[in-house]
Design a protein around this motif. Structure first.
Motif, PDB file in Angstrom:
ATOM      1  N   ASP A  46       0.840  -1.200   0.000  1.00  0.00           N
ATOM      2  CA  ASP A  46       0.000   0.000   0.000  1.00  0.00           C
ATOM      3  C   ASP A  46       0.876   1.251   0.000  1.00  0.00           C
ATOM      4  OD1 ASP A  46      -1.984   1.863   0.144  1.00  0.00           O
ATOM      5  OD2 ASP A  46      -2.962   1.038   1.920  1.00  0.00           O
ATOM      6  N   GLU A  71      -1.120   7.454  -1.115  1.00  0.00           N
ATOM      7  CA  GLU A  71      -0.697   6.048  -1.014  1.00  0.00           C
ATOM      8  C   GLU A  71       0.660   5.949  -0.293  1.00  0.00           C
ATOM      9  OE1 GLU A  71      -2.805   3.992  -1.423  1.00  0.00           O
ATOM     10  OE2 GLU A  71      -4.162   4.607  -3.000  1.00  0.00           O
ATOM     11  N   HIS A  93       0.149   6.144   3.276  1.00  0.00           N
ATOM     12  CA  HIS A  93      -0.331   4.890   3.876  1.00  0.00           C
ATOM     13  C   HIS A  93       0.848   4.001   4.239  1.00  0.00           C
ATOM     14  CE1 HIS A  93      -4.414   5.431   1.642  1.00  0.00           C
ATOM     15  NE2 HIS A  93      -4.157   6.372   2.529  1.00  0.00           N
ATOM     16  N   GLU A 134      -9.102   6.147   1.413  1.00  0.00           N
ATOM     17  CA  GLU A 134      -9.546   5.178   0.408  1.00  0.00           C
ATOM     18  C   GLU A 134     -10.976   5.479  -0.065  1.00  0.00           C
ATOM     19  OE1 GLU A 134      -7.471   3.633  -1.083  1.00  0.00           O
ATOM     20  OE2 GLU A 134      -5.882   2.955   0.233  1.00  0.00           O
TER      21      GLU A 134
END
Ligand SMILES: [Fe+2]
Ligand SMILES: [Fe+2]
Length: 254
Positions: free
Chosen positions: A47, A80, A83, A158
């Motif tokens: 991720d 991203e 994350h 998300e």
């Protein structure tokens, strides 16, 4: 598609992100940790831990469709990368070792490079939908507050990514209405279920150790896929509906 809306969304989403309290007291049992460690370490790589960009052969065609789209894609992948940073802190907290390569991630990247950007975008969208279920189940069942707070941050991002894809697809004329739409929905569900099966095979042991049940996972996957398709149909329908002439509007309100 309203590009300015999405740029504003990503810029706004960058604000008010309280960092989880990584130094909070820790009480997870070893029976849970031994499953959580490899799972979060693999997610930290997958991720946002690899090449955080579109890598299909013709990706530049999509990115350079406009300056605004290039900016949106960069903002999306910046989240991203964030994350991966958050997951890295979680991996450190639970005493796991960071993973820098994994056969499944290498295969995933090879597939993305080989396919066209449209297919790559669908694959990334499906991964985001099934990963939403992964993070939601961890937040629901894990007793560690910093991990739950991390999941909340990622889930917030998300949700925005999935909504961006819905808007992008509806703007491109994709819908699950009509015969063509039904065929499109069929392949979307099929690949979605394949992505979910892959997730359960590789991370199901972690979710089960936390207390999640296979039926709960399946129910959440079904709900997320159906919700996405229902909203896509509604968005696409709203885009194709002819504008009501002003004279009719006057008549309606008289
Ligand atoms: Fe992500
Ligand atoms: Fe995402």
């Amino acid at each position: 598609m309203n590009h300015a809306k999405w740029i504003a969304h990503f810029q706004r989403n960058h604000e008010q992100r309280a960092e989880p309290d990584w130094s909070a007291p820790f009480s997870l049992r070893e029976s849970v940790l031994k499953h959580l460690r490899p799972s979060l370490a693999e997610y930290q790589l997958g991720d946002g831990g690899g090449p955080a960009c579109l890598i299909a052969g013709d990706a530049e065609q999509f990115r350079s469709s406009s300056d605004a789209m290039r900016q949106i894609v960069d903002l999306w992948f910046a989240e991203e990368r964030e994350h991966s940073r958050l997951l890295g802190r979680a991996v450190d907290r639970i005493g796991a070792r960071r993973v820098h390569e994994h056969w499944s991630f290498t295969a995933f990247l090879a597939c993305r490079r080989a396919m066209g950007v449209r297919a790559e975008l669908q694959v990334l969208l499906l991964v985001e939908i099934v990963s939403t279920v992964y993070y939601r189940l961890i937040r629901r069942h894990c007793t560690d507050q910093p991990l739950r707070d991390m999941c909340s941050l990622i889930l917030r991002d998300e949700a925005g990514h999935v909504a961006f894809h819905r808007d992008r697809l509806a703007s491109a004329g994709v819908s699950n209405w009509g015969l063509g739409g039904t065929l499109w929905e069929g392949q979307f569900r099929l690949f979605g279920l394949a992505a979910a099966a892959m997730l359960w095979l590789t991370h199901g042991h972690c979710l089960k150790a936390l207390g999640a049940r296979p039926t709960e996972f399946a129910r959440e996957i079904h709900r997320e896929l159906s919700r996405f398709l229902w909203r896509l149909g509604r968005t696409a329908q709203a885009r194709t509906r002819p504008a009501v002439p002003a004279t009719q509007l006057v008549g309606q309100t008289a």
